[in-house]
Write an enzyme that holds these catalytic residues in place. Structure first.
Site, PDB file in Angstrom:
ATOM      1  N   ASN A   1      41.490  59.558   7.465  1.00 16.34           N
ATOM      2  CA  ASN A   1      40.654  60.232   6.462  1.00 16.34           C
ATOM      3  C   ASN A   1      41.453  61.391   5.872  1.00 16.34           C
ATOM      4  O   ASN A   1      41.636  62.405   6.535  1.00 16.34           O
ATOM      5  CB  ASN A   1      39.372  60.720   7.159  1.00 16.34           C
ATOM      6  CG  ASN A   1      38.519  61.607   6.290  1.00 16.34           C
ATOM      7  OD1 ASN A   1      38.715  61.700   5.079  1.00 16.34           O
ATOM      8  ND2 ASN A   1      37.547  62.274   6.908  1.00 16.34           N
TER       9      ASN A   1
ATOM     10  N   LYS B   1      40.614  63.340   3.522  1.00 16.60           N
ATOM     11  CA  LYS B   1      39.755  64.437   3.039  1.00 16.60           C
ATOM     12  C   LYS B   1      40.218  64.878   1.638  1.00 16.60           C
ATOM     13  O   LYS B   1      40.718  64.057   0.892  1.00 16.60           O
ATOM     14  CB  LYS B   1      39.730  65.584   4.058  1.00 16.60           C
ATOM     15  CG  LYS B   1      39.379  65.075   5.466  1.00 16.60           C
ATOM     16  CD  LYS B   1      39.045  66.158   6.440  1.00 16.60           C
ATOM     17  CE  LYS B   1      38.700  65.534   7.789  1.00 16.60           C
ATOM     18  NZ  LYS B   1      38.228  66.513   8.761  1.00 16.60           N
TER      19      LYS B   1
ATOM     20  N   HIS C   1      29.939  61.718   7.026  1.00 10.77           N
ATOM     21  CA  HIS C   1      30.892  62.620   7.688  1.00 10.77           C
ATOM     22  C   HIS C   1      30.249  64.000   7.834  1.00 10.77           C
ATOM     23  O   HIS C   1      29.494  64.440   6.961  1.00 10.77           O
ATOM     24  CB  HIS C   1      32.184  62.707   6.874  1.00 10.77           C
ATOM     25  CG  HIS C   1      33.274  63.414   7.604  1.00 10.77           C
ATOM     26  ND1 HIS C   1      33.325  64.789   7.700  1.00 10.77           N
ATOM     27  CD2 HIS C   1      34.327  62.945   8.319  1.00 10.77           C
ATOM     28  CE1 HIS C   1      34.374  65.119   8.429  1.00 10.77           C
ATOM     29  NE2 HIS C   1      34.997  64.029   8.817  1.00 10.77           N
TER      30      HIS C   1
ATOM     31  N   GLU D   1      31.336  66.838   7.330  1.00  9.01           N
ATOM     32  CA  GLU D   1      31.593  67.740   6.191  1.00  9.01           C
ATOM     33  C   GLU D   1      30.657  67.435   5.026  1.00  9.01           C
ATOM     34  O   GLU D   1      30.296  68.336   4.261  1.00  9.01           O
ATOM     35  CB  GLU D   1      33.083  67.668   5.798  1.00  9.01           C
ATOM     36  CG  GLU D   1      33.946  68.369   6.854  1.00  9.01           C
ATOM     37  CD  GLU D   1      35.340  67.819   7.033  1.00  9.01           C
ATOM     38  OE1 GLU D   1      35.824  67.084   6.157  1.00  9.01           O
ATOM     39  OE2 GLU D   1      35.948  68.115   8.081  1.00  9.01           O
TER      40      GLU D   1
ATOM     41  N   GLU E   1      32.054  61.646  16.077  1.00  7.82           N
ATOM     42  CA  GLU E   1      32.906  62.803  15.798  1.00  7.82           C
ATOM     43  C   GLU E   1      32.153  64.080  16.157  1.00  7.82           C
ATOM     44  O   GLU E   1      31.337  64.564  15.359  1.00  7.82           O
ATOM     45  CB  GLU E   1      33.274  62.841  14.314  1.00  7.82           C
ATOM     46  CG  GLU E   1      34.036  61.621  13.842  1.00  7.82           C
ATOM     47  CD  GLU E   1      34.844  61.938  12.597  1.00  7.82           C
ATOM     48  OE1 GLU E   1      36.070  61.884  12.695  1.00  7.82           O
ATOM     49  OE2 GLU E   1      34.265  62.269  11.563  1.00  7.82           O
TER      50      GLU E   1
ATOM     51  N   GLY F   1      39.092  69.134  13.321  1.00 11.61           N
ATOM     52  CA  GLY F   1      40.008  70.111  12.748  1.00 11.61           C
ATOM     53  C   GLY F   1      40.237  71.349  13.603  1.00 11.61           C
ATOM     54  O   GLY F   1      40.793  72.332  13.136  1.00 11.61           O
TER      55      GLY F   1
ATOM     56  N   SER G   1      40.223  65.807  16.048  1.00 14.26           N
ATOM     57  CA  SER G   1      41.487  66.274  16.625  1.00 14.26           C
ATOM     58  C   SER G   1      42.266  65.196  17.373  1.00 14.26           C
ATOM     59  O   SER G   1      42.934  65.492  18.368  1.00 14.26           O
ATOM     60  CB  SER G   1      41.251  67.499  17.512  1.00 14.26           C
ATOM     61  OG  SER G   1      40.772  68.591  16.729  1.00 14.26           O
TER      62      SER G   1
ATOM     63  N   GLY H   1      41.759  62.684  10.959  1.00 19.05           N
ATOM     64  CA  GLY H   1      41.820  63.516   9.763  1.00 19.05           C
ATOM     65  C   GLY H   1      43.225  64.061   9.543  1.00 19.05           C
ATOM     66  O   GLY H   1      44.111  63.368   9.049  1.00 19.05           O
TER      67      GLY H   1
HETATM   68  P1  PGA Z   1      40.597  65.843  12.389  1.00 16.27           P
HETATM   69  O1  PGA Z   1      39.401  65.242  11.484  1.00 16.27           O
HETATM   70  O2  PGA Z   1      41.341  64.654  12.932  1.00 16.27           O
HETATM   71  O3  PGA Z   1      41.410  66.647  11.416  1.00 16.27           O
HETATM   72  O4  PGA Z   1      39.970  66.646  13.454  1.00 16.27           O
HETATM   73  C1  PGA Z   1      38.698  64.113  11.901  1.00 16.27           C
HETATM   74  C2  PGA Z   1      37.666  63.751  10.883  1.00 16.27           C
HETATM   75  O5  PGA Z   1      37.028  64.665  10.331  1.00 16.27           O
HETATM   76  O6  PGA Z   1      37.450  62.564  10.591  1.00 16.27           O
END
Ligand code: PGA
Length: 249
Positions: free
Chosen positions: A12, A14, A98, A100, A168, A174, A211, A232
């Site tokens: 992803n 983003k 997601h 976000e 998640e 993140g 992460s 991500g």
């Molecule tokens: P991250 O994001 O790997 O940067 O923690 C994962 C995601 O939001 O899908």
């Protein structure tokens, strides 16, 4: 219910990447060429890059998807992108719900569910994201939250259709923090119970996200009930993403 036979690693991107980022996609494809029996791999760039990414990935095994879609087919919805438009650009998949989107855009389970139905109507395979906040985990609410999100976001119309669930934890996205393997396994088992009850016989992948990086991918991918990863930050560079794909194989 069977888990799919192959692991599934999804990247992803983003709101990152301009045209130059397609060089990373090229490097991912080059890095995977010639590999047999590897995991299924998909990359989810921003909407502006979907058509170009589809072109870059054409002829390769890497699939391209969108990061969100509207619940509507077309019309007066400034700034939104319809599932049909993503499919028209060559996308095969879409990430929905997601955290976000849920946080930044106030998308609740009903909105996510409507988008999942839109994805099906538009011919896209959804990855539906769920996960608890740190406060909810500390309050012992993780399984209740996840089960509520599954019930609210995952429509029965998915029966017999291809889709995945991504667990998640919001606090792991993140942040560099990850749950323990036992914590991941507990939630994945609950998701599998839901899928067994609601979609018996369908092979649905349950991905872990939050992460995931080269140094923890092997341990997380080996956890019971983990069928792949939604990555991500570590999907933006081929040098970070390829070791994760290899760890999942
Ligand atoms: P991250 O994001 O790997 O940067 O923690 C994962 C995601 O939001 O899908």
């Amino acid at each position: 219910m069977p888990a799919p036979p192959r692991k599934f690693v999804a990247g992803n991107w983003k709101m990152n990447g301009r045209k130059a980022a397609l060089a990373e996609l090229e490097a991912i494809i080059a890095g995977l060429s010639g590999e047999v029996n590897g995991p299924r791999v998909a990359v989810f760039p921003s909407a502006t890059l979907v058509a170009a990414a589809v072109e870059t990935a054409s002829g390769s095994a890497v699939e391209i998807g969108g990061q969100d879609c509207s619940a509507e087919t077309e019309g007066a919805h400034t700034g939104d992108v319809a599932a049909e438009q993503l499919a028209d650009a060559g996308a095969r998949l879409v990430i929905l719900g997601h955290s976000e989107r849920r946080t930044d855009h106030g998308e609740g389970d009903a909105a996510v569910r409507a988008k999942v139905l839109a994805a099906l109507r538009g011919g896209l395979e959804p990855i539906i994201c769920i996960g608890e906040t740190l406060e909810q985990r500390q309050g012992g609410l993780t399984l209740a939250v996840v089960e509520g999100q599954l019930n609210g976001s995952v429509p029965s119309e998915l029966a017999g259709r291809a889709f995945s669930i991504a667990y998640e934890p919001v606090w792991a996205i993140g942040t560099g923090l990850t749950p323990t393997v036992a914590e991941v396994e507990e939630v994945h088992a609950a998701i599998r119970r839901f899928l067994d009850a609601r979609f018996p016989g369908d092979a649905v992948a349950v991905l872990y996200g939050g992460s995931v990086k080269a140094s923890n991918a092997a341990e997380l991918m080996a956890a019971e009930g983990v069928d792949g990863a939604l990555v991500g930050g570590a999907s933006l560079k081929a040098d970070d993403f390829l070791p994760i794909v290899r760890a999942a194989a």
